[in-house]
Scaffold this motif. Structure first.
Motif, PDB file in Angstrom:
ATOM      1  N   ILE A 116      40.241  19.323 -52.735  1.00 54.36           N
ATOM      2  CA  ILE A 116      39.027  20.030 -52.349  1.00 54.36           C
ATOM      3  C   ILE A 116      38.010  19.783 -53.447  1.00 54.36           C
ATOM      4  O   ILE A 116      38.331  19.922 -54.643  1.00 54.36           O
ATOM      5  N   GLY A 117      36.789  19.424 -53.076  1.00 58.01           N
ATOM      6  CA  GLY A 117      35.770  19.147 -54.087  1.00 58.01           C
ATOM      7  C   GLY A 117      34.384  19.412 -53.575  1.00 58.01           C
ATOM      8  O   GLY A 117      34.133  19.474 -52.366  1.00 58.01           O
ATOM      9  N   LEU A 118      33.457  19.562 -54.520  1.00 57.37           N
ATOM     10  CA  LEU A 118      32.036  19.767 -54.224  1.00 57.37           C
ATOM     11  C   LEU A 118      31.270  18.553 -54.702  1.00 57.37           C
ATOM     12  O   LEU A 118      31.286  18.225 -55.897  1.00 57.37           O
ATOM     13  N   VAL A 119      30.606  17.857 -53.774  1.00 58.99           N
ATOM     14  CA  VAL A 119      29.799  16.684 -54.098  1.00 58.99           C
ATOM     15  C   VAL A 119      28.349  17.119 -54.249  1.00 58.99           C
ATOM     16  O   VAL A 119      27.781  17.729 -53.342  1.00 58.99           O
ATOM     17  N   ASP A 120      27.757  16.829 -55.434  1.00 58.48           N
ATOM     18  CA  ASP A 120      26.381  17.213 -55.685  1.00 58.48           C
ATOM     19  C   ASP A 120      25.428  16.328 -54.892  1.00 58.48           C
ATOM     20  O   ASP A 120      25.826  15.328 -54.271  1.00 58.48           O
ATOM     21  N   SER A 121      24.145  16.689 -54.958  1.00 56.79           N
ATOM     22  CA  SER A 121      23.134  15.939 -54.204  1.00 56.79           C
ATOM     23  C   SER A 121      22.924  14.528 -54.738  1.00 56.79           C
ATOM     24  O   SER A 121      22.299  13.709 -54.079  1.00 56.79           O
ATOM     25  N   ASP A 122      23.451  14.218 -55.947  1.00 54.98           N
ATOM     26  CA  ASP A 122      23.335  12.857 -56.482  1.00 54.98           C
ATOM     27  C   ASP A 122      24.544  11.999 -56.132  1.00 54.98           C
ATOM     28  O   ASP A 122      24.644  10.854 -56.583  1.00 54.98           O
ATOM     29  N   LYS A 143      27.041   8.279 -47.351  1.00 59.07           N
ATOM     30  CA  LYS A 143      25.970   7.540 -46.690  1.00 59.07           C
ATOM     31  C   LYS A 143      25.468   8.288 -45.464  1.00 59.07           C
ATOM     32  O   LYS A 143      24.261   8.330 -45.200  1.00 59.07           O
ATOM     33  N   GLN A 144      26.379   8.885 -44.713  1.00 61.07           N
ATOM     34  CA  GLN A 144      25.960   9.637 -43.532  1.00 61.07           C
ATOM     35  C   GLN A 144      25.281  10.942 -43.919  1.00 61.07           C
ATOM     36  O   GLN A 144      24.287  11.348 -43.313  1.00 61.07           O
ATOM     37  N   MET A 145      25.805  11.636 -44.952  1.00 65.58           N
ATOM     38  CA  MET A 145      25.214  12.897 -45.393  1.00 65.58           C
ATOM     39  C   MET A 145      23.813  12.688 -45.943  1.00 65.58           C
ATOM     40  O   MET A 145      22.916  13.514 -45.732  1.00 65.58           O
ATOM     41  N   SER A 146      23.611  11.603 -46.711  1.00 63.94           N
ATOM     42  CA  SER A 146      22.306  11.379 -47.327  1.00 63.94           C
ATOM     43  C   SER A 146      21.232  11.099 -46.294  1.00 63.94           C
ATOM     44  O   SER A 146      20.048  11.298 -46.554  1.00 63.94           O
ATOM     45  N   VAL A 147      21.630  10.626 -45.097  1.00 66.95           N
ATOM     46  CA  VAL A 147      20.645  10.356 -44.042  1.00 66.95           C
ATOM     47  C   VAL A 147      20.431  11.602 -43.189  1.00 66.95           C
ATOM     48  O   VAL A 147      19.309  12.079 -43.025  1.00 66.95           O
ATOM     49  N   THR A 148      21.511  12.148 -42.653  1.00 72.53           N
ATOM     50  CA  THR A 148      21.438  13.348 -41.810  1.00 72.53           C
ATOM     51  C   THR A 148      22.598  14.271 -42.185  1.00 72.53           C
ATOM     52  O   THR A 148      23.730  14.056 -41.753  1.00 72.53           O
ATOM     53  N   PRO A 149      22.338  15.309 -42.997  1.00 69.39           N
ATOM     54  CA  PRO A 149      23.416  16.226 -43.377  1.00 69.39           C
ATOM     55  C   PRO A 149      23.999  16.923 -42.144  1.00 69.39           C
ATOM     56  O   PRO A 149      23.273  17.540 -41.377  1.00 69.39           O
ATOM     57  N   GLY A 177      16.574  24.883 -46.529  1.00 68.33           N
ATOM     58  CA  GLY A 177      16.291  23.641 -45.845  1.00 68.33           C
ATOM     59  C   GLY A 177      16.471  22.400 -46.689  1.00 68.33           C
ATOM     60  O   GLY A 177      16.237  21.290 -46.207  1.00 68.33           O
ATOM     61  N   GLN A 178      16.895  22.510 -47.943  1.00 65.85           N
ATOM     62  CA  GLN A 178      17.061  21.373 -48.837  1.00 65.85           C
ATOM     63  C   GLN A 178      18.533  21.055 -49.000  1.00 65.85           C
ATOM     64  O   GLN A 178      19.361  21.933 -49.225  1.00 65.85           O
ATOM     65  N   PHE A 179      18.883  19.776 -48.890  1.00 72.94           N
ATOM     66  CA  PHE A 179      20.261  19.332 -49.010  1.00 72.94           C
ATOM     67  C   PHE A 179      20.703  19.423 -50.459  1.00 72.94           C
ATOM     68  O   PHE A 179      20.127  18.796 -51.338  1.00 72.94           O
ATOM     69  N   MET A 180      21.768  20.233 -50.735  1.00 69.23           N
ATOM     70  CA  MET A 180      22.250  20.447 -52.099  1.00 69.23           C
ATOM     71  C   MET A 180      23.581  19.747 -52.356  1.00 69.23           C
ATOM     72  O   MET A 180      24.050  19.726 -53.487  1.00 69.23           O
ATOM     73  N   GLY A 181      24.187  19.140 -51.362  1.00 58.73           N
ATOM     74  CA  GLY A 181      25.481  18.506 -51.519  1.00 58.73           C
ATOM     75  C   GLY A 181      26.387  18.884 -50.356  1.00 58.73           C
ATOM     76  O   GLY A 181      25.923  19.367 -49.321  1.00 58.73           O
ATOM     77  N   TYR A 182      27.672  18.649 -50.512  1.00 61.20           N
ATOM     78  CA  TYR A 182      28.598  19.026 -49.453  1.00 61.20           C
ATOM     79  C   TYR A 182      29.977  19.319 -50.038  1.00 61.20           C
ATOM     80  O   TYR A 182      30.324  18.879 -51.137  1.00 61.20           O
ATOM     81  N   VAL A 183      30.737  20.115 -49.288  1.00 59.46           N
ATOM     82  CA  VAL A 183      32.125  20.439 -49.641  1.00 59.46           C
ATOM     83  C   VAL A 183      33.028  19.496 -48.862  1.00 59.46           C
ATOM     84  O   VAL A 183      32.874  19.330 -47.651  1.00 59.46           O
ATOM     85  N   GLN A 184      33.983  18.854 -49.567  1.00 56.41           N
ATOM     86  CA  GLN A 184      34.903  17.898 -48.945  1.00 56.41           C
ATOM     87  C   GLN A 184      36.333  18.372 -49.130  1.00 56.41           C
ATOM     88  O   GLN A 184      36.752  18.716 -50.239  1.00 56.41           O
ATOM     89  N   LEU A 185      37.109  18.383 -48.040  1.00 59.86           N
ATOM     90  CA  LEU A 185      38.521  18.716 -48.069  1.00 59.86           C
ATOM     91  C   LEU A 185      39.309  17.529 -47.535  1.00 59.86           C
ATOM     92  O   LEU A 185      38.938  16.944 -46.503  1.00 59.86           O
ATOM     93  N   ALA A 186      40.357  17.156 -48.238  1.00 54.69           N
ATOM     94  CA  ALA A 186      41.218  16.046 -47.833  1.00 54.69           C
ATOM     95  C   ALA A 186      42.553  16.605 -47.349  1.00 54.69           C
ATOM     96  O   ALA A 186      43.242  17.320 -48.084  1.00 54.69           O
ATOM     97  N   ILE A 187      42.907  16.272 -46.093  1.00 54.78           N
ATOM     98  CA  ILE A 187      44.143  16.756 -45.481  1.00 54.78           C
ATOM     99  C   ILE A 187      45.026  15.548 -45.205  1.00 54.78           C
ATOM    100  O   ILE A 187      44.579  14.594 -44.549  1.00 54.78           O
ATOM    101  N   PRO A 188      46.255  15.534 -45.716  1.00 54.77           N
ATOM    102  CA  PRO A 188      47.139  14.405 -45.394  1.00 54.77           C
ATOM    103  C   PRO A 188      47.276  14.241 -43.885  1.00 54.77           C
ATOM    104  O   PRO A 188      47.485  15.202 -43.145  1.00 54.77           O
ATOM    105  N   GLN A 189      47.178  12.978 -43.449  1.00 55.60           N
ATOM    106  CA  GLN A 189      47.193  12.710 -42.007  1.00 55.60           C
ATOM    107  C   GLN A 189      48.506  13.156 -41.365  1.00 55.60           C
ATOM    108  O   GLN A 189      48.515  13.671 -40.244  1.00 55.60           O
TER     109      GLN A 189
END
Length: 583
Positions: A116-122, A143-149, A177-189
């Motif tokens: 689990i991690g937090l990706v900043d806007s950079d 790449k997808q988040m930076s275009v359309t969150p 209304g400003q994109f600050m980053g995103y939360v990412q969770l990795a789940i084993p397939q």
């Protein structure tokens, strides 16, 4: 700006309700287009029984597909919930070490997520359950988040995250209304692959695949049946991402007739494709079953486009303007133009005019309050000067009076006059003439009484005063009560345990709206028993104390025990009563 808006509104109103810019005509036109497919349904009434049978078969397969994909749906929905919850609280963890520790504990408690991690806007993942930050700018999620969150579910395999394929669930974090980053969770397939044992063998699909909105495969229920051997050549998963479940019939590359049931598991993010053997009901032509879906999609698309374009986006803009005005009194930079309907332009014009009137009224009231404050300060200043003049005249009279008792009475009366002068001085020196700082007022009265009594350094003064704002109607009796009680305490203070007399004044808030005032002094004792306090001015001070306590709204109490004489009173704090006629 208000005049320009009003002129446009009058021009639009002249065209009538059904003008080209009217909302009614536009809604009628779009709804007419949306409802036109209903008329075409009559063409296919002769095939009603056939379509009904086909529809039932379709719904049955869609329900079975949704049931088979339920484990994936539940896991992804739970991950989205976790991502949204962490997106709210994770910015409170500024320290990357604390953040990583928190996320590690969370993962250990669930044992479902690999990371689990937090990706900043950079594009940098600084806060994560991993031991080091990661650069996520080369990933498809970034790449997808930076275009359309938006919410994203995708499959990847990165050694620094896990040694096996993982399904990434990402949820954007936005602030104002400003994109600050995103939360990412990795789940084993392997942990969310839909198990076939959840449903009966005769109701299992030949193959069940879950995929995201880009057509990327997430899980495969039966690895022994490659998906390429079951899908028609023109079947593209990325095109099967609608909001509505669908079922179509087709031929596999081997020529086997199959039914492909597509149902959304997580709206707009994850979909399930169930491949079933063709039933007898699906042997009929495909058009009767697809037409209601196409009609619904067309109606929904047209209705949404009409409502969003003509109403929703303009209402949102107007709502933002109202919130900005409510927050910082900021009016819109310019009136809306373009395709906004006449009715909404009228609302916007009325809002702008109302906001301008509010600003003018507030400015006028502020000027009146400022003028009133200046006048009140001047009144308090002059009253203070007059009271000091009276005190000076009384001092002259005391010097001319030979009788000690008369001088004592005049001295006590002078203390009361100076107490009133202290209140008025505090009022005109205060920023808010309608409020008095009780702690400051009592400090000045104690200092004034200490000097007047001539106690000097032989007297120990203890102050415990809490800053409280009182109305002048309460500050006046409070100061007079304190002056009377303090004068009595100073005249009767006896040496305490350390050989020095002492006087203590305490003012504190006991409850939400109750205040306690206590004035105590060291009292003489004889053989361990408290002696009787010597009255002052034949009980006049005691009568005044009781009267002032009644004005405050609470009775006064006295106690004399263990060498301490204490006077206390409790009273409620009054709030200022606002009278609109004053303005």
């Amino acid at each position: 700006m208000t005049d320009t808006t009003g002129e446009r509104d009058r021009t639009a109103q002249a065209g009538g309700w059904f003008s080209a810019h009217g909302l009614v005509l536009r809604v009628v036109a779009f709804l007419t287009i949306a409802l036109m497919p209903i008329g075409l349904i009559a063409i296919y009434q002769t095939a009603e029984f056939q379509r009904e049978t086909l529809r039932r078969s379709e719904l049955s397969l869609l329900a079975l597909t949704a049931q088979a994909g339920a484990p994936v749906e539940q896991t992804i929905e739970r991950a989205f919930g976790v991502a949204e919850a962490l997106g709210v609280v994770i910015d409170e963890l500024d320290d990357p070490t604390s953040c990583s520790s928190y996320l590690n504990r969370y993962i250990e408690g669930r044992r479902l997520y690999a990371m689990i991690g937090l990706v900043d806007s950079d594009g940098t993942m600084r806060c994560s359950s991993l031991a080091q930050p990661l650069d996520m700018r080369d990933t498809g999620i970034w790449k997808q988040m930076s275009v359309t969150p938006s919410t994203i579910v995708t499959l990847s395999q990165r050694p620094e995250i896990a040694d096996e394929p993982v399904i990434n669930v990402a949820s954007p974090i936005e602030e104002n209304g400003q994109f600050m980053g995103y939360v990412q969770l990795a789940i084993p397939q392997r942990r969310i692959a839909a198990p076939a044992g959840l449903i009966a063998a005769e109701r299992r699909p030949i193959q069940l695949v879950t995929y995201n909105e880009l057509g990327e495969r997430l899980t495969l229920q039966n690895p022994d049946r490659p998906l390429e051997t079951l899908l028609p050549e023109d079947f593209d998963l990325s095109s099967q991402t609608g909001l509505r479940p669908t079922a179509t019939a087709g031929l596999s590359p081997d020529g086997e007739r199959l039914v492909y049931a597509v149902t959304p598991l997580v709206t707009g993010a994850v979909f399930a494709l169930g491949i079933w053997p063709a039933s007898e009901g699906f042997a009929s032509p495909l058009l009767p079953s697809l037409f209601p879906i196409l009609m619904w999609a067309a109606s929904l698309l047209v209705a949404y486009y009409a409502i969003h374009r003509l109403v929703i986006r303009h209402v949102r803009n107007l709502g933002r303007s109202m919130r900005r005005f409510g927050a910082n009194r900021q009016l819109p930079a310019q009136a809306s133009t373009g395709d906004m309907s006449r009715e909404l332009r009228e609302i916007e014009g009325e809002f702008v005019q109302m906001a301008g009137n509010i600003l003018q009224d507030e400015a006028r009231v502020e000027d009146q309050l400022r003028e009133r404050g200046i006048l009140l300060k001047e009144v308090h200043h002059r009253v203070k000067n007059n009271l000091q003049l009276i005190s000076s005249i009384m001092s002259m009279q005391m010097r001319r009076t030979p009788d000690a008792t008369t001088r004592e009475i005049l001295s006590r009366l002078q203390d009361r006059v100076l107490g009133l002068a202290t209140i008025h001085r505090t009022l005109y020196e205060s920023q808010d003439v309608g409020r008095v700082n009780a702690a400051r007022l009592l400090r000045e009265i104690v200092a004034q009484q200490s000097v007047a009594s001539g106690a000097g350094t032989d007297l120990e003064t203890k102050l415990d005063l809490e800053d409280l704002e009182l109305l002048p109607d309460q500050a006046v009796p409070l100061s007079l009560l304190t002056s009377e009680a303090l004068a009595n305490a100073l005249s009767n203070a006896a040496p305490g345990e350390n050989g020095k007399p002492w006087v203590a004044v305490s003012l504190r808030r006991e409850a939400e709206d109750m205040v306690c005032l206590e004035i105590a002094n060291s009292a003489a004792t004889e053989n361990g028993d408290a002696t009787t306090m010597r009255p002052r001015a034949q009980g006049l001070g005691t009568n005044l104390i009781q009267a002032f306590a009644a004005q405050l709204g609470g009775p006064s109490e006295t106690r004399h025990e263990l060498g301490v004489y204490k006077l206390s009173t409790r009273f409620p704090v009054r709030e200022m009563q606002y009278d609109p006629q004053d303005y």
